[in-house]
Write an enzyme that holds these catalytic residues in place. Structure first.
Site, PDB file in Angstrom:
ATOM      1  N   GLY A  15       0.667  -1.346  -0.055  1.00  0.00           N
ATOM      2  CA  GLY A  15      -0.032  -0.108  -0.176  1.00  0.00           C
ATOM      3  C   GLY A  15       0.760   1.225  -0.029  1.00  0.00           C
ATOM      4  N   ASP A  67       7.828  -9.017   4.801  1.00  0.00           N
ATOM      5  CA  ASP A  67       8.199  -9.698   3.507  1.00  0.00           C
ATOM      6  C   ASP A  67       7.055 -10.755   3.328  1.00  0.00           C
ATOM      7  OD1 ASP A  67       8.709 -11.120   1.289  1.00  0.00           O
ATOM      8  OD2 ASP A  67      10.695 -11.473   1.984  1.00  0.00           O
ATOM      9  N   ASN A  94      -2.766  -6.916  -2.558  1.00  0.00           N
ATOM     10  CA  ASN A  94      -2.131  -6.273  -4.047  1.00  0.00           C
ATOM     11  C   ASN A  94      -0.853  -6.620  -4.057  1.00  0.00           C
ATOM     12  OD1 ASN A  94      -2.033  -3.679  -5.805  1.00  0.00           O
ATOM     13  ND2 ASN A  94      -0.508  -3.346  -4.019  1.00  0.00           N
ATOM     14  N   SER A 146      -4.463 -10.148 -12.546  1.00  0.00           N
ATOM     15  CA  SER A 146      -4.186  -9.483 -13.637  1.00  0.00           C
ATOM     16  C   SER A 146      -4.764 -10.153 -14.918  1.00  0.00           C
ATOM     17  CB  SER A 146      -2.552  -9.751 -13.895  1.00  0.00           C
ATOM     18  OG  SER A 146      -1.851  -9.450 -14.845  1.00  0.00           O
ATOM     19  N   TYR A 159       4.351 -15.818 -13.394  1.00  0.00           N
ATOM     20  CA  TYR A 159       3.349 -14.553 -12.717  1.00  0.00           C
ATOM     21  C   TYR A 159       1.869 -15.029 -13.218  1.00  0.00           C
ATOM     22  CZ  TYR A 159       1.647  -9.821 -12.815  1.00  0.00           C
ATOM     23  OH  TYR A 159       1.001  -8.670 -12.532  1.00  0.00           O
ATOM     24  N   LYS A 163      -1.160 -15.250 -10.846  1.00  0.00           N
ATOM     25  CA  LYS A 163      -2.419 -14.623 -10.679  1.00  0.00           C
ATOM     26  C   LYS A 163      -3.608 -15.364 -11.205  1.00  0.00           C
ATOM     27  CE  LYS A 163      -0.508 -10.780  -9.960  1.00  0.00           C
ATOM     28  NZ  LYS A 163      -0.812 -10.026  -8.828  1.00  0.00           N
ATOM     29  N   ILE A 192      -1.058  -0.981 -16.523  1.00  0.00           N
ATOM     30  CA  ILE A 192      -1.003   0.186 -15.900  1.00  0.00           C
ATOM     31  C   ILE A 192       0.206   0.874 -15.444  1.00  0.00           C
ATOM     32  CG2 ILE A 192      -2.190   1.073 -13.553  1.00  0.00           C
ATOM     33  CD1 ILE A 192      -4.229  -0.631 -14.936  1.00  0.00           C
TER      34      ILE A 192
HETATM   35  P1  NDP Z   1       4.764  -1.870  -7.972  1.00  0.00           P
HETATM   36  O1  NDP Z   1       5.915  -2.691  -8.374  1.00  0.00           O
HETATM   37  O2  NDP Z   1       4.852  -0.633  -8.372  1.00  0.00           O
HETATM   38  O3  NDP Z   1       4.307  -2.274  -6.515  1.00  0.00           O
HETATM   39  C1  NDP Z   1       4.465  -3.318  -5.978  1.00  0.00           C
HETATM   40  C2  NDP Z   1       3.970  -3.369  -4.576  1.00  0.00           C
HETATM   41  O4  NDP Z   1       4.179  -4.586  -3.752  1.00  0.00           O
HETATM   42  C3  NDP Z   1       4.935  -2.532  -3.558  1.00  0.00           C
HETATM   43  O5  NDP Z   1       4.220  -1.666  -2.778  1.00  0.00           O
HETATM   44  C4  NDP Z   1       5.836  -3.380  -2.896  1.00  0.00           C
HETATM   45  O6  NDP Z   1       6.199  -2.708  -1.488  1.00  0.00           O
HETATM   46  C5  NDP Z   1       5.065  -4.785  -2.701  1.00  0.00           C
HETATM   47  N1  NDP Z   1       5.655  -5.669  -2.549  1.00  0.00           N
HETATM   48  C6  NDP Z   1       6.399  -6.535  -3.330  1.00  0.00           C
HETATM   49  N2  NDP Z   1       7.010  -7.472  -2.862  1.00  0.00           N
HETATM   50  C7  NDP Z   1       6.675  -7.517  -1.762  1.00  0.00           C
HETATM   51  C8  NDP Z   1       7.021  -8.481  -0.304  1.00  0.00           C
HETATM   52  N3  NDP Z   1       7.828  -9.816  -0.744  1.00  0.00           N
HETATM   53  N4  NDP Z   1       6.471  -8.216   0.605  1.00  0.00           N
HETATM   54  C9  NDP Z   1       5.845  -7.094   0.961  1.00  0.00           C
HETATM   55  N5  NDP Z   1       5.377  -6.361  -0.119  1.00  0.00           N
HETATM   56  C10 NDP Z   1       5.763  -6.494  -1.434  1.00  0.00           C
HETATM   57  O7  NDP Z   1       3.594  -2.810  -8.776  1.00  0.00           O
HETATM   58  P2  NDP Z   1       2.052  -2.247  -9.154  1.00  0.00           P
HETATM   59  O8  NDP Z   1       1.527  -1.183  -8.019  1.00  0.00           O
HETATM   60  O9  NDP Z   1       2.303  -1.919 -10.645  1.00  0.00           O
HETATM   61  O10 NDP Z   1       1.307  -3.752  -8.908  1.00  0.00           O
HETATM   62  C11 NDP Z   1       0.331  -4.097  -7.818  1.00  0.00           C
HETATM   63  C12 NDP Z   1      -0.305  -5.380  -8.088  1.00  0.00           C
HETATM   64  O11 NDP Z   1      -1.046  -5.160  -9.403  1.00  0.00           O
HETATM   65  C13 NDP Z   1       0.617  -6.487  -8.279  1.00  0.00           C
HETATM   66  O12 NDP Z   1       0.097  -7.548  -7.560  1.00  0.00           O
HETATM   67  C14 NDP Z   1       0.715  -6.662  -9.866  1.00  0.00           C
HETATM   68  O13 NDP Z   1       0.986  -7.901 -10.133  1.00  0.00           O
HETATM   69  C15 NDP Z   1      -0.853  -6.203 -10.188  1.00  0.00           C
HETATM   70  N6  NDP Z   1      -0.646  -5.850 -11.459  1.00  0.00           N
HETATM   71  C16 NDP Z   1      -0.388  -4.616 -11.997  1.00  0.00           C
HETATM   72  C17 NDP Z   1      -0.279  -4.250 -13.490  1.00  0.00           C
HETATM   73  C18 NDP Z   1       0.632  -3.139 -13.900  1.00  0.00           C
HETATM   74  O14 NDP Z   1       0.560  -2.985 -15.244  1.00  0.00           O
HETATM   75  N7  NDP Z   1       1.280  -2.526 -13.093  1.00  0.00           N
HETATM   76  C19 NDP Z   1      -1.020  -5.301 -14.018  1.00  0.00           C
HETATM   77  C20 NDP Z   1      -1.804  -6.335 -13.613  1.00  0.00           C
HETATM   78  C21 NDP Z   1      -1.610  -6.554 -12.378  1.00  0.00           C
HETATM   79  P3  NDP Z   1       7.531  -2.722  -1.316  1.00  0.00           P
HETATM   80  O15 NDP Z   1       8.554  -2.008  -2.164  1.00  0.00           O
HETATM   81  O16 NDP Z   1       7.771  -1.994  -0.030  1.00  0.00           O
HETATM   82  O17 NDP Z   1       8.165  -4.011  -1.000  1.00  0.00           O
END
Ligand code: NDP
Length: 251
Positions: A15, A67, A94, A146, A159, A163, A192
């Site tokens: 978030g 994590d 998310n 996704s 991936y 999903k 996105i």
């Molecule tokens: P980002 O890469 O911008 O953000 C990913 C988020 O996930 C960050 O807040 C990160 O937090 C958190 N995260 C990743 N690994 C971990 C972990 N091991 N533990 C805790 N938190 C974790 O991705 P998006 O915002 O683009 O994507 C969000 C969701 O939407 C994902 O599930 C993605 O698969 C899905 N999605 C995105 C699309 C796109 O086009 N962008 C399309 C379809 C689906 P931190 O950095 O603090 O670890």
């Protein structure tokens, strides 16, 4: 006009940035208190400051460094969340990652880390929270899947499997907990604009764009609007569904 999520408690994984942050912001604007999960504590605290201003004194925003690939860390963090918030009314799974490669080059490590982060985490988090939702006789669970989970994508077997797995999980859990007034749904975003898609090559970006009938990329707010709808009472009779928000990409 009355805020849609006034007095609700929401947990949004991932978030602090990207799509998760847009969802958290939308929920804050509608009056929800927020628990956020992520690994980057500095980014998390930055998000807390920003969101707390929106929520105001009556609500709270707490970031937990977790994590989500690690089940034990999730269980400990959920214990803290329940101690801090009492109950969680809305859960948004998310957080997610990609480790793309063609199958023949895909290592077991990249398979495991994607499945554990994107899918196994959903099992741990839901299992840890569903009991309190059942007790409360209400809850909304929103899993961010996704379009790749629906239509597949070369180079993303790990991936796409995670999903698509989320979708099967969502439908099954919806059947398990429907009698307790808990709704479980998925959102399937298309392409996105976030950090996740920033790294794609120009060639791939152009190819993706050509497949989108609305001829533009989505932004995190497009997903946040859908996540607000599914979290609100406007979606009280919707469960087990996949809401595709992709500019028509998966038609
Ligand atoms: P980002 O890469 O911008 O953000 C990913 C988020 O996930 C960050 O807040 C990160 O937090 C958190 N995260 C990743 N690994 C971990 C972990 N091991 N533990 C805790 N938190 C974790 O991705 P998006 O915002 O683009 O994507 C969000 C969701 O939407 C994902 O599930 C993605 O698969 C899905 N999605 C995105 C699309 C796109 O086009 N962008 C399309 C379809 C689906 P931190 O950095 O603090 O670890």
């Amino acid at each position: 006009m009355k805020k849609l999520l006034l007095g609700k408690h929401a947990l949004v994984t991932g978030g602090a940035r990207g799509i998760g942050k847009a969802i958290a912001k939308k929920y804050a604007e509608e009056g929800a208190s927020l628990a956020l999960f992520g690994t980057n504590a500095a980014k998390g605290e930055e998000a807390v400051r920003e969101l707390q201003e929106i929520v105001g004194e009556k609500g709270k925003v707490i970031f937990y460094t977790v994590d989500i690939a690690e089940g034990k860390q999730i269980e400990e963090a959920i214990g803290k969340v329940l101690a801090d918030f009492g109950t969680i009314d809305i859960l948004v799974n998310n957080a997610g990652i990609t480790r793309d490669n063609l199958l023949l080059k895909l290592s077991p490590e990249d398979w495991d880390v994607v499945l554990n982060t994107n899918l196994r985490s959903v099992y741990y988090i839901c299992r840890a929270l569903v009991r309190s939702m059942i007790k409360a006789r209400q809850g909304k669970i929103i899993n961010i899947s996704s379009v790749v989970g629906l239509i597949g994508n070369a180079g993303q077997t790990n991936y796409a499997a995670s999903k698509a797995g989320m979708i099967g999980f969502t439908k099954s859990l919806a059947k398990e907990v429907g009698s307790r007034n808990i709704c479980v749904n998925c959102i399937a975003p298309g392409y996105i604009q976030t950090d996740m898609t920033e790294g794609l090559s120009e060639g791939i970006k152009e190819k993706l764009l050509a497949e989108i009938p609305l001829q533009k990329l989505g932004n995190p707010e497009d997903i946040a609007h859908a996540a607000l709808f599914l979290a609100s009472s406007h979606a009280d009779y919707i469960t087990g569904q996949v809401l595709t928000v992709d500019g028509g990409m998966a038609i």
